[in-house]
Design a protein around this motif. Structure first.
Motif, PDB file in Angstrom:
ATOM      1  N   THR A 109      -3.296  -6.217  -7.059  1.00  0.00           N
ATOM      2  CA  THR A 109      -3.833  -4.900  -6.704  1.00  0.00           C
ATOM      3  C   THR A 109      -3.117  -4.326  -5.485  1.00  0.00           C
ATOM      4  N   ALA A 110      -2.945  -5.159  -4.459  1.00  0.00           N
ATOM      5  CA  ALA A 110      -2.253  -4.685  -3.258  1.00  0.00           C
ATOM      6  C   ALA A 110      -0.787  -4.386  -3.542  1.00  0.00           C
ATOM      7  N   LEU A 111      -0.165  -5.158  -4.410  1.00  0.00           N
ATOM      8  CA  LEU A 111       1.228  -4.892  -4.771  1.00  0.00           C
ATOM      9  C   LEU A 111       1.361  -3.548  -5.480  1.00  0.00           C
ATOM     10  N   THR A 112       0.409  -3.237  -6.350  1.00  0.00           N
ATOM     11  CA  THR A 112       0.436  -1.947  -7.046  1.00  0.00           C
ATOM     12  C   THR A 112       0.198  -0.790  -6.084  1.00  0.00           C
ATOM     13  N   VAL A 113      -0.782  -0.954  -5.204  1.00  0.00           N
ATOM     14  CA  VAL A 113      -1.060   0.101  -4.223  1.00  0.00           C
ATOM     15  C   VAL A 113       0.129   0.296  -3.286  1.00  0.00           C
ATOM     16  N   GLY A 114       0.730  -0.818  -2.852  1.00  0.00           N
ATOM     17  CA  GLY A 114       1.901  -0.702  -1.991  1.00  0.00           C
ATOM     18  C   GLY A 114       3.079  -0.056  -2.694  1.00  0.00           C
ATOM     19  N   GLY A 115       3.255  -0.358  -3.982  1.00  0.00           N
ATOM     20  CA  GLY A 115       4.323   0.295  -4.730  1.00  0.00           C
ATOM     21  C   GLY A 115       4.101   1.793  -4.861  1.00  0.00           C
ATOM     22  N   ALA A 116       2.851   2.198  -5.118  1.00  0.00           N
ATOM     23  CA  ALA A 116       2.550   3.632  -5.186  1.00  0.00           C
ATOM     24  C   ALA A 116       2.744   4.303  -3.827  1.00  0.00           C
ATOM     25  N   TRP A 117       2.371   3.602  -2.771  1.00  0.00           N
ATOM     26  CA  TRP A 117       2.592   4.129  -1.418  1.00  0.00           C
ATOM     27  C   TRP A 117       4.083   4.315  -1.148  1.00  0.00           C
ATOM     28  N   GLY A 118       4.884   3.320  -1.501  1.00  0.00           N
ATOM     29  CA  GLY A 118       6.322   3.442  -1.305  1.00  0.00           C
ATOM     30  C   GLY A 118       6.940   4.526  -2.167  1.00  0.00           C
ATOM     31  N   LEU A 119       6.442   4.700  -3.389  1.00  0.00           N
ATOM     32  CA  LEU A 119       6.957   5.761  -4.252  1.00  0.00           C
ATOM     33  C   LEU A 119       6.695   7.136  -3.652  1.00  0.00           C
ATOM     34  N   GLN A 120       5.484   7.334  -3.171  1.00  0.00           N
ATOM     35  CA  GLN A 120       5.155   8.629  -2.553  1.00  0.00           C
ATOM     36  C   GLN A 120       5.979   8.861  -1.290  1.00  0.00           C
ATOM     37  N   GLU A 121       6.155   7.818  -0.507  1.00  0.00           N
ATOM     38  CA  GLU A 121       6.924   7.956   0.725  1.00  0.00           C
ATOM     39  C   GLU A 121       8.396   8.230   0.435  1.00  0.00           C
ATOM     40  N   GLY A 122       8.952   7.521  -0.559  1.00  0.00           N
ATOM     41  CA  GLY A 122      10.357   7.739  -0.893  1.00  0.00           C
ATOM     42  C   GLY A 122      10.618   9.121  -1.457  1.00  0.00           C
ATOM     43  N   ARG A 144       9.912  -2.045  -0.104  1.00  0.00           N
ATOM     44  CA  ARG A 144       9.495  -2.360   1.266  1.00  0.00           C
ATOM     45  C   ARG A 144       7.976  -2.366   1.395  1.00  0.00           C
ATOM     46  N   ARG A 145       7.310  -1.383   0.826  1.00  0.00           N
ATOM     47  CA  ARG A 145       5.863  -1.275   0.982  1.00  0.00           C
ATOM     48  C   ARG A 145       5.103  -2.196   0.030  1.00  0.00           C
ATOM     49  N   GLY A 146       5.578  -2.318  -1.213  1.00  0.00           N
ATOM     50  CA  GLY A 146       4.849  -3.108  -2.197  1.00  0.00           C
ATOM     51  C   GLY A 146       4.726  -4.579  -1.831  1.00  0.00           C
ATOM     52  N   PRO A 147       5.841  -5.306  -1.644  1.00  0.00           N
ATOM     53  CA  PRO A 147       5.721  -6.726  -1.276  1.00  0.00           C
ATOM     54  C   PRO A 147       5.027  -6.952   0.061  1.00  0.00           C
ATOM     55  N   PHE A 148       5.226  -6.038   1.020  1.00  0.00           N
ATOM     56  CA  PHE A 148       4.564  -6.213   2.315  1.00  0.00           C
ATOM     57  C   PHE A 148       3.046  -6.191   2.162  1.00  0.00           C
ATOM     58  N   LEU A 149       2.544  -5.183   1.456  1.00  0.00           N
ATOM     59  CA  LEU A 149       1.098  -5.079   1.289  1.00  0.00           C
ATOM     60  C   LEU A 149       0.566  -6.183   0.378  1.00  0.00           C
ATOM     61  N   ASN A 151       1.851  -9.290  -0.163  1.00  0.00           N
ATOM     62  CA  ASN A 151       1.870 -10.592   0.510  1.00  0.00           C
ATOM     63  C   ASN A 151       0.779 -10.690   1.571  1.00  0.00           C
ATOM     64  N   SER A 152       0.594  -9.624   2.327  1.00  0.00           N
ATOM     65  CA  SER A 152      -0.442  -9.652   3.364  1.00  0.00           C
ATOM     66  C   SER A 152      -1.830  -9.814   2.748  1.00  0.00           C
ATOM     67  N   ALA A 153      -2.110  -9.039   1.700  1.00  0.00           N
ATOM     68  CA  ALA A 153      -3.421  -9.143   1.058  1.00  0.00           C
ATOM     69  C   ALA A 153      -3.599 -10.491   0.376  1.00  0.00           C
ATOM     70  N   GLY A 154      -2.530 -11.056  -0.186  1.00  0.00           N
ATOM     71  CA  GLY A 154      -2.637 -12.365  -0.818  1.00  0.00           C
ATOM     72  C   GLY A 154      -2.976 -13.466   0.170  1.00  0.00           C
ATOM     73  N   VAL A 155      -2.363 -13.428   1.350  1.00  0.00           N
ATOM     74  CA  VAL A 155      -2.662 -14.432   2.377  1.00  0.00           C
ATOM     75  C   VAL A 155      -4.109 -14.296   2.849  1.00  0.00           C
ATOM     76  N   ILE A 156      -4.540 -13.062   3.088  1.00  0.00           N
ATOM     77  CA  ILE A 156      -5.925 -12.851   3.520  1.00  0.00           C
ATOM     78  C   ILE A 156      -6.902 -13.316   2.443  1.00  0.00           C
ATOM     79  N   ALA A 157      -6.581 -13.059   1.170  1.00  0.00           N
ATOM     80  CA  ALA A 157      -7.475 -13.466   0.081  1.00  0.00           C
ATOM     81  C   ALA A 157      -7.579 -14.984  -0.019  1.00  0.00           C
ATOM     82  N   MET A 158      -6.479 -15.685   0.201  1.00  0.00           N
ATOM     83  CA  MET A 158      -6.533 -17.150   0.169  1.00  0.00           C
ATOM     84  C   MET A 158      -7.455 -17.688   1.261  1.00  0.00           C
ATOM     85  N   VAL A 159      -7.288 -17.172   2.475  1.00  0.00           N
ATOM     86  CA  VAL A 159      -8.135 -17.637   3.579  1.00  0.00           C
ATOM     87  C   VAL A 159      -9.587 -17.227   3.343  1.00  0.00           C
ATOM     88  N   TYR A 160      -9.783 -16.012   2.826  1.00  0.00           N
ATOM     89  CA  TYR A 160     -11.145 -15.526   2.570  1.00  0.00           C
ATOM     90  C   TYR A 160     -11.866 -16.399   1.546  1.00  0.00           C
TER      91      TYR A 160
END
Length: 221
Positions: A109-122, A144-149, A151-160
């Motif tokens: 989900t975060a990868l998709t949202v980050g990809g859409a964010w990067g598409l709009q920004e580009g 740049r935006r997709g993997p960043f968002l 990976n960050s959300a995936g790490v938080i989800a694992m700890v959560y």
């Protein structure tokens, strides 16, 4: 052998030593072919069903075993979690299911949202550029935006999910309080190297998202 042959050491020829006798080396062939009789010919079924043919079923490694005395290994699926509050439309067999499914869904989900964010920004930054440069700018922003968002959300989800399962195991139940507390702890750990203020902000954001998910899960699922 003459005296001159003895003196010179010349050996007598084979013809002379054999006394002029000759033997015949003509080969003799005694094979007589049997004439073919069409009435005595065999068809395919005659040699496929003969006693000399090997039974293919006997080549199996378990050919000589008695099927009635074999013990089969029966595998039963793990039972679902029986903690109060853990039953919903999303079945779970424990913390491992929550960890795998929760982390995977959050990452995608975060990868998709980050990809859409990067598409709009580009697209926004390259509005006046040629098509090739605009395409390059969009791809750079998406990757740049997709993997960043994600990976960050995936790490938080694992700890959560780890905190949520541990708290639920200690309390003996799963409820919204577990999700909010696990979200706050995982958010603070994620920003623990940035200082106290970023830790509090990150913990509050993740706790809010976890609380919203707990309420939506209880209301919808």
């Amino acid at each position: 052998m003459s005296f001159w042959d003895k003196l010179t050491g010349r050996k007598p020829s084979k013809d002379a030593s054999s006394g002029g006798s000759t033997t015949s080396n003509t080969p003799t062939d005694t094979f007589t072919p049997t004439p073919f009789n069409p009435q005595e010919g065999q068809d395919v079924s005659s040699f496929l069903t003969g006693p000399e043919l090997v039974d293919p079923s006997q080549l199996h490694p378990m050919a000589g075993l008695n099927q009635q005395t074999l013990d089969y290994l029966s595998l039963e699926e793990s039972t679902l979690s029986d903690l109060p509050g853990s039953q919903s439309a999303l079945p779970s067999r424990g913390w491992s299911d929550d960890l795998c499914y929760g982390t995977g869904v959050t990452y995608l989900t975060a990868l998709t949202v980050g990809g859409a964010w990067g598409l709009q920004e580009g697209l926004r930054r390259s509005a006046t550029q040629p098509p090739k440069l605009r395409l390059n700018s969009v791809l750079n922003a998406v990757t740049r935006r997709g993997p960043f968002l994600g990976n960050s959300a995936g790490v938080i989800a694992m700890v959560y999910n780890g905190f949520n399962s541990f708290i639920g195991h200690m309390r003996g139940r799963h409820d919204s309080a577990n999700s909010v507390l696990a979200g706050a702890l995982s958010g603070m750990i994620f920003k623990s190297t940035r200082g106290v203020r970023p830790m509090m902000i990150s913990g509050g954001i993740v706790a809010s998202v976890a609380g919203a998910w707990a309420v939506a899960r209880k209301a919808v699922f």
